[in-house]
Write a protein that holds these residues in place. Structure first.
Motif, PDB file in Angstrom:
ATOM      1  N   UNK A   1       6.792   9.538   9.764  1.00 34.04           N
ATOM      2  CA  UNK A   1       7.520   9.595  11.029  1.00 34.04           C
ATOM      3  C   UNK A   1       7.335  10.945  11.700  1.00 34.04           C
ATOM      4  N   UNK A   2       7.427  12.014  10.919  1.00 37.94           N
ATOM      5  CA  UNK A   2       7.259  13.358  11.480  1.00 37.94           C
ATOM      6  C   UNK A   2       5.820  13.550  11.960  1.00 37.94           C
ATOM      7  N   UNK A   3       4.846  13.059  11.209  1.00 36.01           N
ATOM      8  CA  UNK A   3       3.442  13.184  11.608  1.00 36.01           C
ATOM      9  C   UNK A   3       3.178  12.397  12.887  1.00 36.01           C
ATOM     10  N   UNK A   4       3.728  11.198  12.984  1.00 34.21           N
ATOM     11  CA  UNK A   4       3.535  10.393  14.192  1.00 34.21           C
ATOM     12  C   UNK A   4       4.187  11.066  15.394  1.00 34.21           C
ATOM     13  N   UNK A   5       5.365  11.649  15.176  1.00 33.35           N
ATOM     14  CA  UNK A   5       6.056  12.344  16.259  1.00 33.35           C
ATOM     15  C   UNK A   5       5.257  13.576  16.696  1.00 33.35           C
ATOM     16  N   UNK A   6       4.670  14.287  15.742  1.00 39.49           N
ATOM     17  CA  UNK A   6       3.863  15.470  16.069  1.00 39.49           C
ATOM     18  C   UNK A   6       2.618  15.065  16.848  1.00 39.49           C
ATOM     19  N   UNK A   7       1.970  13.960  16.464  1.00 42.82           N
ATOM     20  CA  UNK A   7       0.789  13.488  17.199  1.00 42.82           C
ATOM     21  C   UNK A   7       1.170  13.090  18.615  1.00 42.82           C
ATOM     22  N   UNK A   8       2.298  12.419  18.726  1.00 42.35           N
ATOM     23  CA  UNK A   8       2.750  11.972  20.054  1.00 42.35           C
ATOM     24  C   UNK A   8       3.021  13.166  20.945  1.00 42.35           C
ATOM     25  N   UNK A   9       3.654  14.183  20.409  1.00 39.81           N
ATOM     26  CA  UNK A   9       3.969  15.375  21.212  1.00 39.81           C
ATOM     27  C   UNK A   9       2.702  16.176  21.546  1.00 39.81           C
TER      28      UNK A   9
ATOM     29  N   UNK B   1      13.648   3.997 -10.808  1.00 40.02           N
ATOM     30  CA  UNK B   1      13.942   3.366  -9.515  1.00 40.02           C
ATOM     31  C   UNK B   1      14.386   4.398  -8.484  1.00 40.02           C
ATOM     32  N   UNK B   2      15.241   5.341  -8.899  1.00 41.42           N
ATOM     33  CA  UNK B   2      15.689   6.383  -7.977  1.00 41.42           C
ATOM     34  C   UNK B   2      14.520   7.251  -7.525  1.00 41.42           C
ATOM     35  N   UNK B   3      13.630   7.570  -8.442  1.00 42.68           N
ATOM     36  CA  UNK B   3      12.449   8.371  -8.107  1.00 42.68           C
ATOM     37  C   UNK B   3      11.577   7.627  -7.095  1.00 42.68           C
ATOM     38  N   UNK B   4      11.331   6.351  -7.361  1.00 40.65           N
ATOM     39  CA  UNK B   4      10.504   5.562  -6.447  1.00 40.65           C
ATOM     40  C   UNK B   4      11.133   5.469  -5.061  1.00 40.65           C
ATOM     41  N   UNK B   5      12.448   5.308  -5.006  1.00 41.73           N
ATOM     42  CA  UNK B   5      13.135   5.268  -3.706  1.00 41.73           C
ATOM     43  C   UNK B   5      13.000   6.617  -2.991  1.00 41.73           C
ATOM     44  N   UNK B   6      13.122   7.706  -3.749  1.00 44.12           N
ATOM     45  CA  UNK B   6      12.985   9.037  -3.163  1.00 44.12           C
ATOM     46  C   UNK B   6      11.584   9.233  -2.593  1.00 44.12           C
ATOM     47  N   UNK B   7      10.574   8.861  -3.359  1.00 44.11           N
ATOM     48  CA  UNK B   7       9.188   9.007  -2.903  1.00 44.11           C
ATOM     49  C   UNK B   7       8.951   8.143  -1.669  1.00 44.11           C
ATOM     50  N   UNK B   8       9.474   6.937  -1.684  1.00 50.35           N
ATOM     51  CA  UNK B   8       9.299   6.042  -0.540  1.00 50.35           C
ATOM     52  C   UNK B   8       9.975   6.616   0.706  1.00 50.35           C
ATOM     53  N   UNK B   9      11.174   7.142   0.551  1.00 54.51           N
ATOM     54  CA  UNK B   9      11.892   7.740   1.676  1.00 54.51           C
ATOM     55  C   UNK B   9      11.152   8.968   2.192  1.00 54.51           C
ATOM     56  N   UNK B  10      10.677   9.806   1.282  1.00 53.84           N
ATOM     57  CA  UNK B  10       9.944  11.008   1.690  1.00 53.84           C
ATOM     58  C   UNK B  10       8.650  10.635   2.404  1.00 53.84           C
ATOM     59  N   UNK B  11       7.967   9.600   1.910  1.00 55.90           N
ATOM     60  CA  UNK B  11       6.722   9.155   2.541  1.00 55.90           C
ATOM     61  C   UNK B  11       6.992   8.647   3.955  1.00 55.90           C
ATOM     62  N   UNK B  12       8.036   7.835   4.085  1.00 55.61           N
ATOM     63  CA  UNK B  12       8.388   7.305   5.409  1.00 55.61           C
ATOM     64  C   UNK B  12       8.751   8.438   6.367  1.00 55.61           C
ATOM     65  N   UNK B  13       9.513   9.400   5.881  1.00 55.72           N
ATOM     66  CA  UNK B  13       9.918  10.520   6.723  1.00 55.72           C
ATOM     67  C   UNK B  13       8.701  11.348   7.130  1.00 55.72           C
ATOM     68  N   UNK B  14       7.783  11.561   6.201  1.00 57.94           N
ATOM     69  CA  UNK B  14       6.576  12.334   6.497  1.00 57.94           C
ATOM     70  C   UNK B  14       5.728  11.618   7.543  1.00 57.94           C
TER      71      UNK B  14
END
Length: 83
Positions: A72-80, A57-70
Motif C-alpha cells: 500500500x505504501x509503495x503504491x501510494x509512493x508511485x502514485x504521488x 499463525x500469529x507470525x503469518x498474520x503479522x507477515x501478511x499485514x506487513x506485506x499488505x501495508x508495504x
C-alpha cells in the motif's frame, strides 16, 4: 535441631503405614505412575504443539499485514511520484 529425630521418625512411620495400607500392589502402583506420566507428557506435548501452531499463525498474520501495508505504501509512493 532437637526436633529433627522426631521429624525423621514421623516420616518413617508415615512411609511404613503407607506401604502397609496401600490399596494396590507395588507393581500396579508403578504401572499407574508410568501411565500417568505418559499421559502427562502426551498432554504437555499436545499443549506445546497448540502453542507453536498459535505462534505460527500469529507470525503469518503479522507477515501478511506487513506485506499488505508495504504494498500500500509503495503504491501510494508511485502514485504521488507521477504527479
Amino acid at each position: 535441631m532437637k526436633s529433627l529425630p522426631g521429624i525423621l521418625l514421623g516420616i518413617a512411620a508415615g512411609v511404613i503405614v503407607g506401604v502397609l495400607l496401600a490399596p494396590q500392589s507395588g507393581k500396579k502402583t508403578r504401572e499407574g505412575l508410568a501411565s500417568d506420566t505418559d499421559n502427562f507428557f502426551s498432554d504437555l506435548q499436545d499443549q506445546l504443539q497448540d502453542g507453536l501452531e498459535s505462534i505460527r499463525n500469529q507470525y503469518n498474520e503479522y507477515v501478511e499485514t506487513a506485506t499488505d501495508k508495504t504494498k500500500s505504501v509503495a503504491a501510494d509512493a508511485k502514485r504521488r511520484a507521477k504527479f
